[in-house]
Scaffold this active site. Structure first.
Site, PDB file in Angstrom:
ATOM      1  N   CYS A  65       0.672  -1.608   0.008  1.00 45.20           N
ATOM      2  CA  CYS A  65       0.097  -0.237  -0.081  1.00 45.20           C
ATOM      3  C   CYS A  65       1.069   1.260   0.255  1.00 45.20           C
ATOM      4  O   CYS A  65       1.923   1.561   0.412  1.00 45.20           O
ATOM      5  CB  CYS A  65      -0.662   0.226   1.346  1.00 45.20           C
ATOM      6  SG  CYS A  65      -2.233   1.414   1.275  1.00 45.20           S
TER       7      CYS A  65
ATOM      8  N   THR B 139      -0.644  -0.916  -5.583  1.00 43.19           N
ATOM      9  CA  THR B 139      -1.123   0.007  -6.674  1.00 43.19           C
ATOM     10  C   THR B 139       0.934   0.523  -6.928  1.00 43.19           C
ATOM     11  O   THR B 139       1.106   1.164  -6.096  1.00 43.19           O
ATOM     12  CB  THR B 139      -1.935   0.334  -6.141  1.00 43.19           C
ATOM     13  OG1 THR B 139      -1.694   1.032  -4.614  1.00 43.19           O
ATOM     14  CG2 THR B 139      -3.255   0.225  -6.165  1.00 43.19           C
TER      15      THR B 139
ATOM     16  N   CYS C 180      -8.533   8.313 -43.181  1.00 48.32           N
ATOM     17  CA  CYS C 180      -8.774   8.580 -42.720  1.00 48.32           C
ATOM     18  C   CYS C 180      -7.299   8.965 -42.439  1.00 48.32           C
ATOM     19  O   CYS C 180      -6.940  10.514 -41.998  1.00 48.32           O
ATOM     20  CB  CYS C 180      -8.355   8.520 -40.762  1.00 48.32           C
ATOM     21  SG  CYS C 180      -7.352   7.299 -40.597  1.00 48.32           S
TER      22      CYS C 180
ATOM     23  N   CYS D 274      -2.148   6.961 -40.686  1.00 53.91           N
ATOM     24  CA  CYS D 274      -1.549   6.608 -40.776  1.00 53.91           C
ATOM     25  C   CYS D 274       0.097   7.088 -41.153  1.00 53.91           C
ATOM     26  O   CYS D 274       0.821   6.907 -40.947  1.00 53.91           O
ATOM     27  CB  CYS D 274      -1.618   5.383 -41.269  1.00 53.91           C
ATOM     28  SG  CYS D 274      -1.789   5.431 -43.460  1.00 53.91           S
TER      29      CYS D 274
ATOM     30  N   CYS E  39      10.449   2.237 -44.685  1.00 57.66           N
ATOM     31  CA  CYS E  39       9.629   1.159 -44.141  1.00 57.66           C
ATOM     32  C   CYS E  39      10.808   0.487 -43.066  1.00 57.66           C
ATOM     33  O   CYS E  39      10.820  -0.042 -43.367  1.00 57.66           O
ATOM     34  CB  CYS E  39       8.770   0.437 -44.755  1.00 57.66           C
ATOM     35  SG  CYS E  39       7.369  -0.318 -43.297  1.00 57.66           S
TER      36      CYS E  39
ATOM     37  N   CYS F 124       8.131  -0.071 -37.792  1.00 55.33           N
ATOM     38  CA  CYS F 124       7.659   0.037 -36.626  1.00 55.33           C
ATOM     39  C   CYS F 124       6.350  -0.372 -36.000  1.00 55.33           C
ATOM     40  O   CYS F 124       6.718  -0.264 -35.146  1.00 55.33           O
ATOM     41  CB  CYS F 124       8.594   1.966 -36.428  1.00 55.33           C
ATOM     42  SG  CYS F 124       6.928   2.929 -36.891  1.00 55.33           S
TER      43      CYS F 124
ATOM     44  N   CYS G 270      -4.395   2.767 -36.914  1.00 53.93           N
ATOM     45  CA  CYS G 270      -4.928   2.875 -37.717  1.00 53.93           C
ATOM     46  C   CYS G 270      -6.775   2.447 -37.336  1.00 53.93           C
ATOM     47  O   CYS G 270      -6.234   1.510 -36.173  1.00 53.93           O
ATOM     48  CB  CYS G 270      -5.075   1.315 -38.523  1.00 53.93           C
ATOM     49  SG  CYS G 270      -6.300   1.485 -39.938  1.00 53.93           S
TER      50      CYS G 270
END
Lengths: 459, 448
Positions: free
Chosen positions: A139, A205, A350, A353, A382, A385, A392
């Site tokens: 804790c 936590t 969209c 990417c 490319c 990665c 996407c």
């Protein structure tokens, strides 16, 4: 008899038996016998009672959360302390739960100060019927200011001593719960093992501030205009928990100790992932605080389907199966190559990417000049990665395709051994040498054009 | 049996003319805005005639910055709220939303837009201030979307602006010509007040500009003049029976509806003639006013209608029946209209041809002509050196909206022959900047 009927979810976790590995973590959902009975009735196999000790006094309010977009509680923080109910009430209810659910695991989480207190309280919870004991050394708020909780978890020597005290006093199995608020989780892990703990659970936590109120400038949760650090949990901490679980399970002196996985578990997938890294029971809190005990239905059904599809009959058939695949960076194959591929039929245009790659990665995606919005991968740029496939929004639209022939294998470790790593600032062996990047001034050609040509007051 | 009962009072009228795009509450707006992908070079933005930065304002709504969202909207479009509800978003921003590509519902951009704009309008928060007075005066003819937008923009640039409006209210067709289920009068006026309170242009109501003398006065009193006169009354069909009682023009019918609501008397059987969006509105409105039978008659096939599909679907859902390939020949009746005589049509060698002997009559007691509006040629021809095209539209430079008479600029229906509020809003803003550029350039040039 279908294959499903052969599946046996029951566990024997360091001697603690339960009908399934789905346990409630020591937390607000296990504050009372009422809640735990309700949970068992809903399908949970075990419960770690909210930490018992000298009763505390709690504040109001107690919880804060991190919301993301439309998702509530992607991360969750609390500043609630251990139980604030008298021990007697808790013990009476514990005995009652065991009477109704003798085959379910009831574990008493404990946090006290002196050796005498440890011995006293262990006796009492054993008398009440506890199947095991969990030591709350995690804790990170409130209790640690009093030398308990994570104050113990962060001092391996102290931790070991207390584990030893407990082991000498206890007749039931002992689970040591670890705090993630430490540099090397193996330090307290090893101390627990050296203290002869029967099992480990993690993570507790994470020390956190989930946000600041923009009116009062106080951190959440706000208590009369002020706040304090909380303990962070929920889906956001799962990656941290998985990593620490892996660290312990790969440690030769710790790996034989059963580990109960905790940290952001909400779905069957989470459960399977924890088991694949070696956990043999899982503990859940935030998902229950968000959705109620009924969430276990999805976990159980999903786990059974997974096991049926893979041909497993118990969770021990696949526990730890991912561990051999988690290695050090230096052993990864530098000759392996993947490149992005866009499925034109699925692309919605969209262009996230494109902009993610151009602004955030390697300038390996181009926009078409024909007015369509389906981007093109510039294969030679490319580096594989994954970023484009991660941003996407369409399932399986951008896939990472294997590009190498699979024959070559070379690692940083091997290169180092052969003295073939770059060792001058402008070394020809630099991995990115010759890799195309645009000239700096190319950047200014992308200046946002004002399509209307009308003055824009925002500018 | 009619879909709608005749509305007897304002409440029943509101029921029948329920807002097609009701205001989103905060929860709806949060959930909806969370779905936005923040596309690069977003198609919605490119589909907006005024180029509003839609992904930005949606993100602002999602992060609890409604005022910032409204500012983003108004920065591009002075009719920000009206456009949110009135725009045919189905074929503009929302039609371009990438979600359509995977058959997922597009983001409800129009309603999100209203969520932000209504919020600032209600708060009265001043987002814009007049520019420093530059001593120049500009006259605007017509307080429609184009004229109001031009005025707002000019005020931010420091011009003093007087708008001459023939009617008693601003916003033009927004309040007089748009179907009541698209926007309420109160909502239109709230935005008009909001803009005027911030920017302080003058509107002279009931003040038509109609004579050569009127124009001469403007030319001598102002540095530039913007023409935002829109279109005129419903065009004549040049057909027998057109003047019978019960024969109405769509524009006039809708204008009466907008001001009188449930007091408008609709007949039992209505025939609407036309295939454009105004015809769809008039038919849908007749049905919602409780007409027993509404027939929408168009001389060509359904697929040739100028109206958007969704507008036709809306009319059909209100109970309107389509009658296609039927060309009106004559409106019959004694004193009052009793029916419309049609002839069936077909396409022969690519030309619309009447089928001989196929005449038939549709009985009715009301006819609404939605066959286009007359142009404002009478006024426009009074302006010197103003070039009009073959369809009586004012010819302008598309970069500045300047006409062939340099001190006149123009926008809206007067230059496009009849389009959307959003086109007028764009034109007015563009023209204001054209005016500013022209006046500034003139100042720089030494007088000879």
């Amino acid at each position: 008899m279908s294959k499903k009927d052969k599946i046996d979810l029951s566990v024997n976790f360091a001697g603690i038996k339960a009908p399934n590995p789905f346990w409630l973590a020591s937390a607000p959902p296990t504050n009372s016998g009422y809640q735990i009975m309700k949970a068992f009735d809903a399908g949970w196999g075990g419960a770690v009672w909210k930490t018992l000790g000298m009763p505390t006094i709690n504040v109001s309010s107690r919880y804060g959360s991190t919301n993301y977009g439309n998702s509530r509680m992607a991360g969750f923080s609390n500043i609630e302390l251990i139980t604030d109910r008298p021990l007697e009430d808790n013990l009476r209810e514990m005995a009652e739960v065991k009477k109704h659910f003798p085959d379910h695991a009831v574990i008493a989480s404990l946090m006290v100060d002196t050796r005498q207190e440890w011995e006293d309280i262990i006796k009492q919870v054993e008398d009440a019927g506890a199947d095991g004991i969990e030591l709350n050394f995690g804790c990170p708020h409130g209790m640690c200011e009093r030398g308990m909780g994570s104050a113990v978890g962060q001092e391996p020597e102290v931790l070991k001593t207390i584990v030893e005290w407990v082991k000498q006093a206890a007749t039931v199995p002992v689970i040591t719960k670890l705090s993630p608020n430490i540099t090397h989780i193996t330090d307290p892990g090893l101390a627990a093992v050296h203290g002869k703990t029967d099992a480990i659970s993690l993570i507790n936590t994470v020390k956190s501030i989930v946000g600041i109120d923009l009116e009062t400038y106080a951190p959440y949760p706000i208590v009369d205009g002020k706040g304090t650090n909380g303990g962070y949990c929920g889906p956001a901490v799962k990656p941290i928990a998985l990593h620490m679980l892996k660290d312990l399970m790969q440690h030769p002196e710790i790996s034989n100790t059963p580990i109960s996985g905790i940290g952001g578990i909400e779905t069957w997938r989470d459960v399977v992932e924890f088991i694949l890294l070696g956990a043999t029971s899982v503990q859940v809190c935030t998902a229950v605080m968000h959705y109620g005990f009924g969430i276990v239905r999805e976990m159980e059904a999903g786990l059974i389907d997974f096991m049926e599809n893979k041909g497993y009959t118990t969770i021990y058939d696949f526990a730890g199966k991912a561990l051999p695949n988690v290695t050090e960076w230096k052993h990864l194959n530098l000759k392996s190559e993947v490149r992005a591929k866009i499925n034109e039929d699925k692309c919605i245009g969209c262009d996230l990417c494109y902009i993610a790659c151009d602004d955030g990665a390697h300038q390996a995606i181009a926009l078409p000049t024909d007015g369509s919005r389906i981007p093109l991968i510039i294969e030679e740029n490319c580096v594989g990665c994954n970023l484009c496939s991660l941003v996407c929004p369409v399932e399986e639209c951008i896939t990472m395709e294997k590009f190498d022939d699979g024959k070559e294998h070379e690692t940083w470790h091997e290169l180092t051994e052969q003295n073939r790593i770059p060792n001058t600032w402008n070394d020809d062996r630099a991995g990115g040498k010759g890799h195309y990047v645009p000239e700096p001034t190319e950047a200014l050609k992308h200046k946002r054009k004002d399509k209307s040509g009308i003055n824009n007051k925002a500018m | 049996m009619a879909e709608y009962k005749r509305p007897e009072n304002e409440q029943e009228f509101k029921e029948n003319f329920k807002q097609k795009k009701p205001l989103m509450n905060d929860t709806q707006a949060h959930i909806e805005s969370s779905r936005c992908l923040f596309c690069y070079d977003a198609p919605c933005m490119n589909a907006c005639p005024t180029g509003i930065d839609i992904p930005l304002f949606i993100k602002q709504i999602n992060t609890g910055n409604k005022q910032g969202a409204a500012k983003t909207i108004y920065d591009s479009n002075w009719m920000g709220n009206a456009c949110g509800t009135i725009c045919p978003t189905e074929v503009l921003c929302e039609g371009a939303c990438v979600y359509n590509e995977q058959d997922a519902p597009p983001i409800l951009i129009g309603r999100l837009q209203n969520h932000a704009t209504i919020s600032v309008i209600k708060s009265g928060k001043q987002l814009y201030f007049p520019g420093e007075d530059n001593g120049k005066r500009v006259a605007i003819i017509g307080a429609g979307p184009a004229g109001i937008s031009c005025a707002c923009e000019l005020r931010t640039l420091g011009y003093s602006v007087d708008i001459f409006e023939a009617k008693a209210q601003p916003s033009g067709l927004t309040v007089h010509g748009v179907a009541p289920y698209k926007i309420s009068n109160e909502e239109v006026m709230a935005e008009m007040d909001y803009l005027q309170n911030q920017l302080g242009y003058n509107i002279l109501y009931n003040h038509p500009i109609s004579t050569k003398e009127d124009l001469k006065k403007l030319e001598s009193d102002y540095s530039a003049i913007f023409i935002g006169v829109g279109l005129g009354k419903t065009a004549n069909l040049q057909m027998t029976g057109e003047n019978l009682l019960g024969v109405h023009g769509a524009v006039e019918f809708i204008e009466e509806l907008r001001s009188k609501h449930s007091e408008v008397k609709i007949a039992q059987k209505v025939v609407v003639i036309g295939g454009g969006n105004t015809a769809m509105d008039a038919a849908s409105e007749s049905a919602r006013l409780g007409a027993e039978e509404v027939t929408l008659a168009y001389r060509r096939g359904k697929e040739s209608m100028g109206a958007y599909d969704f507008e036709y679907d809306l009319a059909v859902s209100a109970g309107v029946k389509g009658l296609f390939n039927a060309s009106p020949v004559e409106i019959i009746g004694g004193e009052r209209v009793e029916g419309v005589r049609f002839v069936k049509t077909e396409i022969v060698n690519g030309r619309l041809t009447n089928i001989e002997g196929s005449e038939f009559t549709v009985a009715c007691d009301m006819v609404i002509k939605a066959t286009g509006q007359a142009k404002q040629g009478k006024l426009l021809r009074l302006i010197d050196k103003l070039t009009l095209d073959e369809k009586t539209r004012i010819v302008v430079n598309s970069d500045t909206n300047q006409t062939t008479n340099p001190m006149y600029f123009a926008g809206g229906d007067a230059i496009n022959g009849g389009a959307e509020v959003v086109n007028g809003a764009y034109d007015g803003k563009l023209a204001a900047n054209g005016i500013h550029q022209w006046i500034t350039d003139n100042q720089r040039q030494p007088k000879t």
